[in-house]
Design a protein around this motif. Structure first.
Motif, PDB file in Angstrom:
ATOM      1  N   GLY A  33       0.792  -1.225   0.000  1.00 10.98           N
ATOM      2  CA  GLY A  33       0.000   0.000   0.000  1.00 10.98           C
ATOM      3  C   GLY A  33       0.825   1.276   0.000  1.00 10.98           C
ATOM      4  N   GLU A  34       2.124   1.156  -0.159  1.00 17.57           N
ATOM      5  CA  GLU A  34       2.989   2.332  -0.163  1.00 17.57           C
ATOM      6  C   GLU A  34       3.204   2.818  -1.595  1.00 17.57           C
ATOM      7  N   VAL A  35       3.168   4.132  -1.783  1.00 22.41           N
ATOM      8  CA  VAL A  35       3.390   4.709  -3.101  1.00 22.41           C
ATOM      9  C   VAL A  35       4.875   4.613  -3.435  1.00 22.41           C
ATOM     10  N   VAL A  36       5.189   3.894  -4.502  1.00 27.16           N
ATOM     11  CA  VAL A  36       6.570   3.719  -4.927  1.00 27.16           C
ATOM     12  C   VAL A  36       6.979   4.880  -5.818  1.00 27.16           C
ATOM     13  N   VAL A  37       6.150   5.198  -6.773  1.00 20.23           N
ATOM     14  CA  VAL A  37       6.435   6.301  -7.692  1.00 20.23           C
ATOM     15  C   VAL A  37       5.115   6.947  -8.097  1.00 20.23           C
ATOM     16  N   GLU A  38       5.150   8.265  -8.197  1.00 22.83           N
ATOM     17  CA  GLU A  38       3.970   8.998  -8.651  1.00 22.83           C
ATOM     18  C   GLU A  38       4.434  10.172  -9.501  1.00 22.83           C
ATOM     19  N   GLU A  39       3.915  10.219 -10.710  1.00 28.61           N
ATOM     20  CA  GLU A  39       4.181  11.326 -11.624  1.00 28.61           C
ATOM     21  C   GLU A  39       2.866  12.062 -11.807  1.00 28.61           C
ATOM     22  N   GLU A  40       2.926  13.385 -11.711  1.00 30.46           N
ATOM     23  CA  GLU A  40       1.695  14.158 -11.829  1.00 30.46           C
ATOM     24  C   GLU A  40       1.998  15.469 -12.534  1.00 30.46           C
ATOM     25  N   SER A  41       1.065  15.900 -13.368  1.00 32.67           N
ATOM     26  CA  SER A  41       1.212  17.187 -14.042  1.00 32.67           C
ATOM     27  C   SER A  41      -0.044  18.005 -13.814  1.00 32.67           C
ATOM     28  N   SER A  42       0.134  19.302 -13.845  1.00 32.25           N
ATOM     29  CA  SER A  42      -1.034  20.167 -13.708  1.00 32.25           C
ATOM     30  C   SER A  42      -1.690  20.303 -15.078  1.00 32.25           C
TER      31      SER A  42
END
Length: 157
Positions: free
Chosen positions: A86-95
């Motif tokens: 349940g741990e976030v390993v990688v997260e990519e986000e753009s506006s």
């Protein structure tokens, strides 16, 4: 008021009502179509990415690189990989910056598209889950353009 004037006003009212109804119907159906297509794209891309990440065999560096590469090459709002704990390993986000469409239109015609998600496995072991959201900028632009065209065609006819 004369019968001619009443008839004229009735024709104007009915024509205006038909015009507004057809434009709103067109917008609504186009919106539903775009939501459906974005939902399918989110799910298909999540499934393809899960299949690709399953080859990493729990190598977090490979998973991070694959997520970053996919994010950089595609049009995504967000890609997140959560491991089996349940741990976030990688997260990519753009506006999301929608310049070609008025803000009031974006808020009035919200495209609430479900996130695509797929389980990433290596054999019988679950490595985690990939969550993916495509950008909606192009959908808003297409919907805005078709709305303007529908209004013009309706007024000109």
């Amino acid at each position: 008021m004369s019968i001619k004037r009443q008839l004229f006003l009735a024709i104007i009212f009915i024509s205006t009502f038909a015009l507004i109804g057809s434009v709103f119907s067109s917008i609504y159906n186009s919106r539903l179509y775009l939501i459906q297509q974005l939902q399918l794209k989110n799910q298909d891309n999540a499934n393809a990415m899960a299949l690709s990440l399953s080859q990493a065999k729990n190598d977090l560096v490979k998973i991070k690189l694959a997520v970053s590469a996919q994010f950089d090459t595609g049009n995504y709002e967000r890609i997140r990989f959560v491991d089996s704990k349940g741990e976030v390993v990688v997260e990519e986000e753009s506006s999301q910056d929608i310049k070609a469409v008025p803000a009031w239109f974006v808020s009035a015609i919200a495209l609430d598209v479900p996130t695509g998600q797929a389980k990433v496995t290596a054999g019988w072991n679950q490595l985690g889950t990939i969550f993916l959201v495509s950008q909606k900028q192009y959908a808003y632009e297409a919907l805005w353009k078709s709305t303007i065209e529908a209004v013009w065609v309706s007024f000109l006819s």
